[in-house]
Write an enzyme that holds these catalytic residues in place. Structure first.
Site, PDB file in Angstrom:
ATOM      1  N   SER A  13      39.871  38.346  32.577  1.00 20.09           N
ATOM      2  CA  SER A  13      39.732  37.011  33.181  1.00 20.09           C
ATOM      3  C   SER A  13      38.501  36.959  34.098  1.00 20.09           C
ATOM      4  O   SER A  13      37.788  35.955  34.125  1.00 20.09           O
ATOM      5  CB  SER A  13      40.992  36.607  33.940  1.00 20.09           C
ATOM      6  OG  SER A  13      41.171  37.404  35.084  1.00 20.09           O
ATOM      7  N   ASN A  98      32.381  46.828  42.126  1.00 19.59           N
ATOM      8  CA  ASN A  98      33.753  46.811  41.600  1.00 19.59           C
ATOM      9  C   ASN A  98      34.582  45.810  42.385  1.00 19.59           C
ATOM     10  O   ASN A  98      34.293  45.511  43.538  1.00 19.59           O
ATOM     11  CB  ASN A  98      34.361  48.223  41.742  1.00 19.59           C
ATOM     12  CG  ASN A  98      35.764  48.317  41.178  1.00 19.59           C
ATOM     13  OD1 ASN A  98      36.054  47.786  40.098  1.00 19.59           O
ATOM     14  ND2 ASN A  98      36.667  48.955  41.906  1.00 19.59           N
ATOM     15  N   HIS A 100      38.554  45.059  43.634  1.00 23.03           N
ATOM     16  CA  HIS A 100      39.849  45.724  43.801  1.00 23.03           C
ATOM     17  C   HIS A 100      40.853  44.718  44.372  1.00 23.03           C
ATOM     18  O   HIS A 100      40.555  44.050  45.367  1.00 23.03           O
ATOM     19  CB  HIS A 100      39.694  46.929  44.735  1.00 23.03           C
ATOM     20  CG  HIS A 100      40.948  47.710  44.856  1.00 23.03           C
ATOM     21  ND1 HIS A 100      41.399  48.534  43.850  1.00 23.03           N
ATOM     22  CD2 HIS A 100      41.893  47.744  45.838  1.00 23.03           C
ATOM     23  CE1 HIS A 100      42.550  49.063  44.214  1.00 23.03           C
ATOM     24  NE2 HIS A 100      42.870  48.601  45.407  1.00 23.03           N
TER      25      HIS A 100
HETATM   26  C1  GRF Z   1      41.775  42.638  38.545  1.00 23.95           C
HETATM   27  O1  GRF Z   1      42.921  42.392  39.314  1.00 23.95           O
HETATM   28  C2  GRF Z   1      40.831  43.571  39.259  1.00 23.95           C
HETATM   29  O2  GRF Z   1      40.874  43.449  40.632  1.00 23.95           O
HETATM   30  C3  GRF Z   1      41.361  44.926  38.840  1.00 23.95           C
HETATM   31  O3  GRF Z   1      41.755  44.760  37.506  1.00 23.95           O
HETATM   32  C4  GRF Z   1      42.104  43.401  37.280  1.00 23.95           C
HETATM   33  C5  GRF Z   1      41.325  42.916  36.099  1.00 23.95           C
HETATM   34  O4  GRF Z   1      41.725  41.637  35.716  1.00 23.95           O
HETATM   35  N1  GRF Z   1      40.339  45.944  39.066  1.00 23.95           N
HETATM   36  P1  GRF Z   1      40.972  40.913  34.508  1.00 23.95           P
HETATM   37  O5  GRF Z   1      40.936  41.909  33.346  1.00 23.95           O
HETATM   38  O6  GRF Z   1      39.596  40.550  34.965  1.00 23.95           O
HETATM   39  O7  GRF Z   1      41.820  39.718  34.177  1.00 23.95           O
END
Ligand code: GRF
Length: 191
Positions: A13, A98, A100
């Site tokens: 997403s 990154n 988080h």
């Molecule tokens: C997100 O919550 C991000 O913070 C974590 O992994 C998730 C990825 O979500 N590192 P998406 O694949 O971008 O929907």
């Protein structure tokens, strides 16, 4: 304009939000490549729809060669479930960021939204940081909190976190593309 690569392993997403902003010229970058380590990830379907080129590989040497070829100057990790080696990180020093889904240094690692929820934290949030060789450790670029209200469900908290991610990650990328991020030790100064 800088050349950007997004690394993702799953849903994608964040990838979709960033790719759409670039397409609509709301972010000043060329999205050259999606790197994905999981051939079954849904993010690959999204990339196809958005016409973003993909590299499916788990081999760092293959990935580095491609990134150098494409002259990538920013790597955006968005749900990339693999720890990058020291060698890889040193190849792209201060060029990897990154996201988080917690307020670092709390709840490092996986499953952070649920762990903060189960722990009974009253506040959690989202962190965007530069990547170094340690997991969820590098200098913090942006961080924003979310209150875990009384009787809030885990589902609701997850939705709020993802909504905030989709707002905060583009902001951090924009600051990077505008060269407004300066490092002083492990502090990020936003100019
Ligand atoms: C997100 O919550 C991000 O913070 C974590 O992994 C998730 C990825 O979500 N590192 P998406 O694949 O971008 O929907």
């Amino acid at each position: 304009m800088i050349n950007l690569a997004i690394f993702a392993s799953g849903n994608g997403s964040n990838f979709a939000v960033i790719a759409a902003l670039i397409k609509n010229r709301k972010l000043n970058a060329n999205l050259k490549l999606l790197v994905c380590d999981n051939p079954k990830a849904y993010v690959l379907t999204r990339a196809k729809k958005l016409k973003v080129r993909t590299l499916i590989s788990q081999d760092e040497n293959t990935i580095v060669t491609q990134l150098k070829k494409e002259k990538i100057s920013l790597i955006v990790l968005a749900g990339y479930m693999r720890l990058l080696s020291k060698h890889f990180v040193s190849n792209f020093k201060n060029k990897i960021i990154n996201i988080h889904p917690a307020l670092l240094p709390a709840f490092k690692g996986t499953n952070s939204i649920q762990r903060a929820f189960d722990y009974g934290a009253k506040i959690t949030g989202v962190t965007i940081h530069f990547v170094d060789e340690k997991m969820d450790h590098g200098p913090i670029i942006l961080q924003q909190a979310i209150s875990i209200e009384k009787r809030m469900s885990l589902k609701k908290l997850e939705a709020k976190i993802h909504q905030l991610e989709h707002k905060l990650y583009p902001q951090a990328i924009r600051l990077f593309t505008q060269k407004r991020l300066k490092l002083s030790g492990r502090k990020v100064i936003i100019g």
